[in-house]
Design an enzyme around this catalytic site. Sequence first.
Site, PDB file in Angstrom:
ATOM      1  CE  LYS A 274      16.548 -14.548 -19.113  1.00 30.46           C
ATOM      2  NZ  LYS A 274      15.502 -14.423 -20.130  1.00 30.46           N
ATOM      3  NE  ARG A 348       8.173 -22.020 -21.819  1.00 31.28           N
ATOM      4  CZ  ARG A 348       8.013 -21.328 -22.943  1.00 31.28           C
ATOM      5  NH1 ARG A 348       7.639 -21.942 -24.061  1.00 31.28           N
ATOM      6  NH2 ARG A 348       8.198 -20.023 -22.967  1.00 31.28           N
TER       7      ARG A 348
HETATM    8  N1  BES Z   1      12.111 -15.263 -16.933  1.00 25.31           N
HETATM    9  C1  BES Z   1      11.980 -15.146 -18.345  1.00 25.31           C
HETATM   10  C2  BES Z   1      10.834 -14.240 -18.766  1.00 25.31           C
HETATM   11  C3  BES Z   1      10.913 -12.789 -18.369  1.00 25.31           C
HETATM   12  C4  BES Z   1      11.258 -11.842 -19.301  1.00 25.31           C
HETATM   13  C5  BES Z   1      10.542 -12.375 -17.113  1.00 25.31           C
HETATM   14  C6  BES Z   1      11.274 -10.519 -18.956  1.00 25.31           C
HETATM   15  C7  BES Z   1      10.561 -11.041 -16.771  1.00 25.31           C
HETATM   16  C8  BES Z   1      10.927 -10.116 -17.701  1.00 25.31           C
HETATM   17  C9  BES Z   1      11.736 -16.522 -18.941  1.00 25.31           C
HETATM   18  O1  BES Z   1      12.311 -17.588 -18.289  1.00 25.31           O
HETATM   19  C10 BES Z   1      12.312 -16.496 -20.313  1.00 25.31           C
HETATM   20  O2  BES Z   1      13.510 -16.375 -20.429  1.00 25.31           O
HETATM   21  N2  BES Z   1      11.461 -16.602 -21.322  1.00 25.31           N
HETATM   22  C11 BES Z   1      11.887 -16.597 -22.669  1.00 25.31           C
HETATM   23  C12 BES Z   1      11.173 -17.688 -23.407  1.00 25.31           C
HETATM   24  C13 BES Z   1      11.700 -17.936 -24.789  1.00 25.31           C
HETATM   25  C14 BES Z   1      13.087 -18.531 -24.709  1.00 25.31           C
HETATM   26  C15 BES Z   1      10.768 -18.860 -25.496  1.00 25.31           C
HETATM   27  C16 BES Z   1      11.540 -15.235 -23.254  1.00 25.31           C
HETATM   28  O3  BES Z   1      10.490 -14.702 -22.934  1.00 25.31           O
HETATM   29  O4  BES Z   1      12.341 -14.701 -24.022  1.00 25.31           O
HETATM   30 MN    MN Z   2      14.323 -17.898 -18.945  1.00 25.94          MN
END
Ligand code: BES
Ligand code: MN
Length: 495
Positions: A274, A348
Amino acid sequence: MNSSVKVVLFERVSPPILAVILGELKTGKLPTSLLSLDSVTGGALSRLVAAGDFTGKRDQVAVVYPPKRPKRVVLVGLGEQVEMTRGAVRRAAAVAARKTIELEAESMAVFITPEGRGGVPPQVVGQMLIEGAVQGAWQFSDLKSEDPKKLRAVEILATREDRADMERGRRVGKAIASGHVLARNLQVLPGNVCTPTYLASVARKLGKAYDHRVTVLSRQHIEKAQMNALLAVAQGSQQEPQFIILEHRAAGRKPPLCFVGKGITFDSGGISIKPSEKMEEMKYDMSGAAAVLGLFEALGHLKPKVNVVGLIPTTENLPSGTAVKPGDIVRGMLGKSIEIINTDAEGRLILCDALAYARKYKPACVIDAATLTGSVVIALGHHATGLMGNDDPLVEEVRRAGDLGGERCWPLPLWDEYREQLKSDIADIKNVGGRPAGSLTAGWFLREFVDGFPWAHLDIAGTAWTDADRPDLAKGPTGTGVRLFTEFVMGRAGG
Ligand code: BES
Ligand code: MN
Ligand code: ZN
């Protein structure tokens, strides 16, 4: 926090704050239930109201100083009559508690006018007053050297007729509030403190305190169970993954209600790392797990006659030389092959093994809570949890439990078309479906691992944390899921 229900005259109230919760005043006159308090204040209340300085609007607060006891009267507005719901009562109690802390008092008495509480029954009022007061009083100072002033005691003032009902409600409120506090305290902890083994130790403590059966599967056992998707996420981290199982058994051999919580104690994204901006917030990626642990705290107090199983897959998601890579393929517990396109879609992966594991319990239903997608924030903002599932009546039941708990959920459609986005060229499924409808493709991914039970999924990514400091809720962790889960269980237990 200590709490009690008392029948006391206003002039005998001993805490330094008497919070009075009342609805909107259309006439510039006090409700009759406050006339005796008005004389205790030497007419200050009626002068305040006549001047138009307090009208009872939602979240409005005014402080009045009577000549003798109580030291202060804090009026708190509920808002309009149409808004006179359990949620309004909870919110006003939270506002009262936050004001009490601001005034550096350690205890408060709280009275809600019968006019103001509308159709909300006394038992529910008792429950809401405690849920709200504890919510408003929450602060986290364990990691600071100095201790702030705390609100330590709340006295609910009741009439003789309402006292027993309010006391019953107070106990329920206290149970749910304890779970809520537990969850928020966990959410706020940094990733170097709240590790997977730390979550397991919290589960064990709950087991000891309340006689829940608690089992923690270590890496070896996770391997044996073939939860390879969970292991794939864990393989980049030095921390040991854990699979935590909690059981509240109080209904013989009846099929249990099963709750699953995402327990990523820190989500860096892994190799699909990230951006660094706000990455520190990803310590709350275990909010689903916190909600499940909060539920078991509440169950420990309430002891409802139902069977409940909690499942928490927990690990960190970090990049390293051993981390899972984009393109890697794993076969989780259910046996389907998964192409991991993006290692940041890790929630997931750990959940799909937990859902496969849940089959073992032949559950009456499974509900998961997970900070799963940033996409749900695009869809619903921070004002509702995304709700999906494979069974409409269950989805509706969960939505209602959310309304009761003040944790609003909104259904999103798992139409077949969205499933197409998860087709992989070389595996049974891939773990991301592109940008469109990101919460739904995540929901569909989970659904592919649901085998033989009604299931609902809560995407709490937008609701688990608040950056805004609300009048009734400090900024930070919200404890979302605990109240919904507990209301759901109480509903199934027959109230
Ligand atoms: N933990 C994150 C989602 C999240 C985002 C939680 C903001 C709380 C606040 C999750 O694991 C994630 O990184 N999701 C990705 C999925 C994508 C790579 C398909 C996302 O939402 O960007
Ligand atoms: Mn994630
Ligand atoms: Zn995550």
